[in-house]
Design a protein around this motif. Structure first.
Motif, PDB file in Angstrom:
ATOM      1  N   GLU A 191      74.285 -30.143  19.816  1.00 57.36           N
ATOM      2  CA  GLU A 191      73.158 -30.489  18.948  1.00 57.36           C
ATOM      3  C   GLU A 191      72.763 -29.270  18.131  1.00 57.36           C
ATOM      4  O   GLU A 191      72.896 -28.129  18.594  1.00 57.36           O
ATOM      5  N   PRO A 192      72.284 -29.496  16.904  1.00 56.43           N
ATOM      6  CA  PRO A 192      71.943 -28.343  16.047  1.00 56.43           C
ATOM      7  C   PRO A 192      70.971 -27.374  16.715  1.00 56.43           C
ATOM      8  O   PRO A 192      71.104 -26.154  16.573  1.00 56.43           O
ATOM      9  N   ASP A 193      70.003 -27.913  17.458  1.00 58.61           N
ATOM     10  CA  ASP A 193      69.012 -27.037  18.088  1.00 58.61           C
ATOM     11  C   ASP A 193      69.554 -26.337  19.327  1.00 58.61           C
ATOM     12  O   ASP A 193      68.881 -25.443  19.872  1.00 58.61           O
ATOM     13  N   ALA A 194      70.749 -26.738  19.789  1.00 59.40           N
ATOM     14  CA  ALA A 194      71.288 -26.179  21.031  1.00 59.40           C
ATOM     15  C   ALA A 194      72.426 -25.193  20.792  1.00 59.40           C
ATOM     16  O   ALA A 194      72.969 -24.654  21.761  1.00 59.40           O
ATOM     17  N   THR A 195      72.811 -24.945  19.548  1.00 58.96           N
ATOM     18  CA  THR A 195      73.959 -24.062  19.290  1.00 58.96           C
ATOM     19  C   THR A 195      73.683 -22.629  19.734  1.00 58.96           C
ATOM     20  O   THR A 195      74.619 -21.901  20.091  1.00 58.96           O
ATOM     21  N   THR A 196      72.437 -22.226  19.711  1.00 55.90           N
ATOM     22  CA  THR A 196      72.093 -20.859  20.129  1.00 55.90           C
ATOM     23  C   THR A 196      71.357 -20.863  21.476  1.00 55.90           C
ATOM     24  O   THR A 196      70.694 -19.888  21.814  1.00 55.90           O
ATOM     25  N   LEU A 197      71.511 -21.951  22.199  1.00 55.20           N
ATOM     26  CA  LEU A 197      70.781 -22.091  23.463  1.00 55.20           C
ATOM     27  C   LEU A 197      71.253 -21.054  24.471  1.00 55.20           C
ATOM     28  O   LEU A 197      72.443 -20.857  24.676  1.00 55.20           O
ATOM     29  N   GLU A 198      70.290 -20.397  25.129  1.00 53.71           N
ATOM     30  CA  GLU A 198      70.576 -19.453  26.189  1.00 53.71           C
ATOM     31  C   GLU A 198      69.773 -19.844  27.434  1.00 53.71           C
ATOM     32  O   GLU A 198      68.653 -20.352  27.331  1.00 53.71           O
ATOM     33  N   ARG A 201      79.123 -32.261  25.842  1.00 52.79           N
ATOM     34  CA  ARG A 201      77.999 -32.229  24.897  1.00 52.79           C
ATOM     35  C   ARG A 201      76.956 -31.224  25.378  1.00 52.79           C
ATOM     36  O   ARG A 201      76.548 -31.245  26.547  1.00 52.79           O
ATOM     37  N   LEU A 202      76.571 -30.368  24.455  1.00 56.81           N
ATOM     38  CA  LEU A 202      75.502 -29.412  24.729  1.00 56.81           C
ATOM     39  C   LEU A 202      74.234 -29.914  24.060  1.00 56.81           C
ATOM     40  O   LEU A 202      74.171 -30.012  22.825  1.00 56.81           O
ATOM     41  N   GLU A 203      73.252 -30.246  24.859  1.00 55.22           N
ATOM     42  CA  GLU A 203      71.978 -30.736  24.353  1.00 55.22           C
ATOM     43  C   GLU A 203      70.878 -29.791  24.791  1.00 55.22           C
ATOM     44  O   GLU A 203      71.090 -28.919  25.631  1.00 55.22           O
ATOM     45  N   LEU A 230      77.079 -22.087  24.503  1.00 52.37           N
ATOM     46  CA  LEU A 230      78.140 -22.612  23.640  1.00 52.37           C
ATOM     47  C   LEU A 230      79.434 -21.811  23.792  1.00 52.37           C
ATOM     48  O   LEU A 230      80.508 -22.402  24.003  1.00 52.37           O
ATOM     49  N   PRO A 231      79.415 -20.480  23.725  1.00 52.55           N
ATOM     50  CA  PRO A 231      80.675 -19.741  23.947  1.00 52.55           C
ATOM     51  C   PRO A 231      81.228 -19.965  25.354  1.00 52.55           C
ATOM     52  O   PRO A 231      82.448 -20.023  25.545  1.00 52.55           O
ATOM     53  N   LEU A 232      80.341 -20.085  26.338  1.00 52.10           N
ATOM     54  CA  LEU A 232      80.802 -20.284  27.699  1.00 52.10           C
ATOM     55  C   LEU A 232      81.505 -21.634  27.854  1.00 52.10           C
ATOM     56  O   LEU A 232      82.537 -21.744  28.524  1.00 52.10           O
ATOM     57  N   LEU A 233      80.972 -22.680  27.200  1.00 49.82           N
ATOM     58  CA  LEU A 233      81.620 -23.987  27.249  1.00 49.82           C
ATOM     59  C   LEU A 233      82.996 -23.940  26.579  1.00 49.82           C
ATOM     60  O   LEU A 233      83.972 -24.528  27.090  1.00 49.82           O
ATOM     61  N   ARG A 234      83.082 -23.279  25.448  1.00 51.75           N
ATOM     62  CA  ARG A 234      84.373 -23.159  24.767  1.00 51.75           C
ATOM     63  C   ARG A 234      85.384 -22.430  25.649  1.00 51.75           C
ATOM     64  O   ARG A 234      86.562 -22.811  25.737  1.00 51.75           O
ATOM     65  N   GLN A 235      84.929 -21.378  26.304  1.00 51.32           N
ATOM     66  CA  GLN A 235      85.822 -20.612  27.174  1.00 51.32           C
ATOM     67  C   GLN A 235      86.348 -21.480  28.313  1.00 51.32           C
ATOM     68  O   GLN A 235      87.555 -21.474  28.607  1.00 51.32           O
ATOM     69  N   GLU A 236      85.461 -22.249  28.968  1.00 52.33           N
ATOM     70  CA  GLU A 236      85.893 -23.079  30.094  1.00 52.33           C
ATOM     71  C   GLU A 236      86.778 -24.235  29.620  1.00 52.33           C
ATOM     72  O   GLU A 236      87.706 -24.639  30.330  1.00 52.33           O
TER      73      GLU A 236
END
Length: 439
Positions: A317-324, A355-357, A291-297
């Motif tokens: 997606e709620p389950d993907a906000t902390t996805l690593e 979209r981050l899923e 998520l931070p990487l997408l915001r940066q790009e």
């Protein structure tokens, strides 16, 4: 960005055929050749045996008839072999009485016998000869032929296995040497003068050429990355100093910041290119938050949307906000950054949605889409979507594909129903995942 493309229907997987080894093919060739040769000899033997039988019986009946006529002229009683029977006058079989002199085959008591009809004695007489003894001999001959046929097949199978082992063993050794990454100079059969030696030397030459090419590419990438670090560090430091000295002049401060940011981005890309040239197993894969990487790009690409009626948004997606994901952040940034940059570059109005899923990132736009003529080659190097090139060298998507393969990800192209283009970057292949080539 690229026009709408209809996703092709998935093909049903065909069951894999059982592999046919070279050893099996050689053995099958031996057996087939033996079967054909033995079959030809068997047919010839049967025909020869039948011809011999007919000639021997004819000769015996003819000699017996000549002897019978000679004895009759000497007023001596007939002397007949045990298998020969003499018929005269009314005793002659009814189906031969009206026949002209010659050789015939008749049936007596359900058995076929050979008959010779002659009239040398002034009256007609018939000699018959049963071929039962020849049938016994013939059955023995055929039995021996059958045993010889089976023995030939067994011998052919043995020789096939022996020959196949001798032929396949050098090929197997060469394949193992190539597969295990042995040095080309250590390949077997290099000194052989036959076809296997030619094959081994060709493999060795090709492997050496590939190794030299890969070494040159690796050295070039490493050297360029190393040599660019120093001037980029100087540019970055100079931009920071310039920004500090221009305090109060907002127009110039913004320009200095752009120089600094560009130098920093270039430095990160150089590091990423260096990592991409290395073996994936040697680069490491620390957990990277997406998520931070997408915001940066997205922030890096927003200047591309200035003056355009385009809104770029990020959905997670709620389950993907902390996805690593296990990946170097420099490489992950190249993959998603190039896809976002392409979406911004080729979209003149509408939206760019990121979209981050769970398990994937989707970059979708309402741009011009990808022309059908280049969809199948969109991930090829130097492939440009628009004829003018838009200042692009046609390497962005090719780099994305290379990074995805390096990280074990899958990148695919889809066509939204409302138009535009959708790129999907999957972190782990799933049963419904598309291949790395575009749809």
């Amino acid at each position: 960005m690229p026009p709408e493309a209809r996703r092709p229907a998935r093909r049903e997987a065909r069951p894999a055929a059982a592999p046919t080894t070279l050893r099996t093919r050689i053995a099958a060739a031996f057996l087939l050749l033996t079967l054909l040769v033995c079959g030809a000899f068997a047919v010839a033997a049967v025909n020869i045996a039948s011809s011999i039988e007919d000639r021997l019986i004819d000769q015996r009946l003819s000699r017996t008839a000549d002897s019978l006529v000679e004895l009759a002229h000497q007023n001596l009683p007939p002397d007949l072999p045990p298998s020969v029977t003499l018929y005269r006058g009314e005793a002659i079989p009814a189906d031969l009485r009206d026949k002209p002199p010659g050789r015939y085959t008749v049936t007596q008591d359900g058995t076929q016998v050979n008959a010779l009809l002659r009239d040398d004695l002034g009256t007609r007489f018939v000699l018959t000869d049963s071929d039962a003894d020849f049938d016994k001999i013939q059955a023995g001959v055929y039995g021996l032929l059958g045993l010889a046929f089976v023995a030939c097949l067994g011998l052919a199978l043995f020789l096939a296995q022996l020959t196949a082992s001798r032929i396949v063993a050098p090929v197997t050794a060469l394949a193992q040497a190539v597969e295990t990454g042995a040095a080309p100079r250590a390949y077997p059969l290099l000194d052989s003068t036959d076809e296997l030696g030619v094959l081994s030397r060709a493999f060795a030459a090709s492997t050496e050429a590939q190794q030299r090419y890969l070494d040159r590419e690796r050295w070039f990438t490493g050297d360029v990355s190393h040599e660019l670090r120093t001037p980029l560090a100087v540019m970055l430091g100079a931009a920071e100093i310039l920004k500090a000295r221009l305090s109060g002049r907002d127009d110039l401060v913004e320009l200095a910041e752009r120089i600094r940011r560009t130098a920093a981005d270039t430095s990160e890309r150089v590091v990423a290119m260096l990592l991409l040239s290395r073996d994936p197993a040697s680069t490491g894969a620390p957990p990277t938050a997406l998520l931070p990487l997408l915001r940066q790009e997205m922030d890096r690409c927003r200047p591309l949307l200035r003056g355009k009626a385009v809104e770029m948004t990020l959905h997670a997606e709620p389950d993907a906000t902390t996805l690593e994901v296990p990946a170097r952040p420099e490489l992950a940034a190249i993959a998603v950054g190039n896809l976002i940059r392409n979406a911004c570059q080729f979209t003149e109005q509408g939206r760019v949605d990121v979209r981050l899923e769970c398990g994937r990132v989707v970059i979708e736009d309402t741009g011009i889409g990808i022309p059908s003529a280049v969809r199948d080659r969109i991930f090829d190097r130097f492939m440009q979507v628009d004829p003018a090139g838009a200042g692009s060298a046609g390497l962005g998507l090719a780099i994305v594909k290379r990074v995805a393969e390096h990280l074990g990800w899958v990148v695919s192209l889809e066509a939204p129903a409302q138009g535009g283009t959708r790129f999907v970057l999957s972190f782990a292949p799933t049963p419904d995942a598309s291949p790395t080539t575009p749809a």
